[in-house]
Motif scaffolding. Sequence first.
Motif, PDB file in Angstrom:
ATOM      1  N   ASP A   1     -48.361  72.369  65.303  1.00  0.00           N
ATOM      2  CA  ASP A   1     -49.313  72.852  64.309  1.00  0.00           C
ATOM      3  C   ASP A   1     -48.889  72.422  62.902  1.00  0.00           C
ATOM      4  N   ALA A   2     -47.616  72.565  62.586  1.00  0.00           N
ATOM      5  CA  ALA A   2     -47.121  72.180  61.264  1.00  0.00           C
ATOM      6  C   ALA A   2     -47.298  70.681  61.035  1.00  0.00           C
TER       7      ALA A   2
ATOM      8  N   GLY B   1     -52.518  81.906  50.519  1.00  0.00           N
ATOM      9  CA  GLY B   1     -51.390  82.515  51.207  1.00  0.00           C
ATOM     10  C   GLY B   1     -50.930  81.752  52.432  1.00  0.00           C
ATOM     11  N   ILE B   2     -51.726  80.791  52.877  1.00  0.00           N
ATOM     12  CA  ILE B   2     -51.319  79.929  53.987  1.00  0.00           C
ATOM     13  C   ILE B   2     -51.459  78.496  53.479  1.00  0.00           C
ATOM     14  N   GLU B   3     -50.372  77.924  53.079  1.00  0.00           N
ATOM     15  CA  GLU B   3     -50.358  76.616  52.442  1.00  0.00           C
ATOM     16  C   GLU B   3     -49.604  75.623  53.321  1.00  0.00           C
ATOM     17  N   ILE B   4     -49.701  74.345  52.980  1.00  0.00           N
ATOM     18  CA  ILE B   4     -48.913  73.378  53.744  1.00  0.00           C
ATOM     19  C   ILE B   4     -47.420  73.591  53.509  1.00  0.00           C
ATOM     20  N   GLU B   5     -47.061  74.240  52.406  1.00  0.00           N
ATOM     21  CA  GLU B   5     -45.651  74.596  52.205  1.00  0.00           C
ATOM     22  C   GLU B   5     -45.183  75.548  53.307  1.00  0.00           C
ATOM     23  N   ASP B   6     -46.088  76.392  53.790  1.00  0.00           N
ATOM     24  CA  ASP B   6     -45.749  77.261  54.918  1.00  0.00           C
ATOM     25  C   ASP B   6     -45.427  76.431  56.161  1.00  0.00           C
ATOM     26  N   ALA B   7     -46.174  75.351  56.357  1.00  0.00           N
ATOM     27  CA  ALA B   7     -45.910  74.466  57.489  1.00  0.00           C
ATOM     28  C   ALA B   7     -44.518  73.851  57.358  1.00  0.00           C
ATOM     29  N   ARG B   8     -44.123  73.529  56.115  1.00  0.00           N
ATOM     30  CA  ARG B   8     -42.784  72.951  55.909  1.00  0.00           C
ATOM     31  C   ARG B   8     -41.718  74.004  56.202  1.00  0.00           C
ATOM     32  N   ASP B   9     -42.001  75.264  55.859  1.00  0.00           N
ATOM     33  CA  ASP B   9     -41.083  76.352  56.225  1.00  0.00           C
ATOM     34  C   ASP B   9     -40.899  76.410  57.741  1.00  0.00           C
ATOM     35  N   ASP B  10     -41.999  76.281  58.476  1.00  0.00           N
ATOM     36  CA  ASP B  10     -41.931  76.320  59.936  1.00  0.00           C
ATOM     37  C   ASP B  10     -41.052  75.197  60.478  1.00  0.00           C
TER      38      ASP B  10
END
Length: 103
Positions: A16-17, A40-49
Amino acid sequence: MRRVEADHLWPDAVADALSRFECAFMQPGRFLTGPGESPGIEIEDARDDLDVALRYLPAGARADLGRLVERIDAEFERRTLPDPGRASEWTAGRWWWWRIRER
């Protein structure tokens, strides 16, 4: 809704990320928004994952994903600008949150 809690990922979190970055990088210029992104759900969140996955994968898989993440990081850095004003204790060690994206 964040789907990483206490360093636990859900099934398909890495896929998903990677998909979110692929979609974002297909857009022209510096406009980077992942599929179905909402506040609140950004591509930066994907990088965190991806960061969480890199900490827990076995060596071989970690090396493979690490090569993909290096390419993602280079493209993300190329298409964003630094914003040292966003640095905080919460973002410590996560440089991708210190970048400015055009909207």
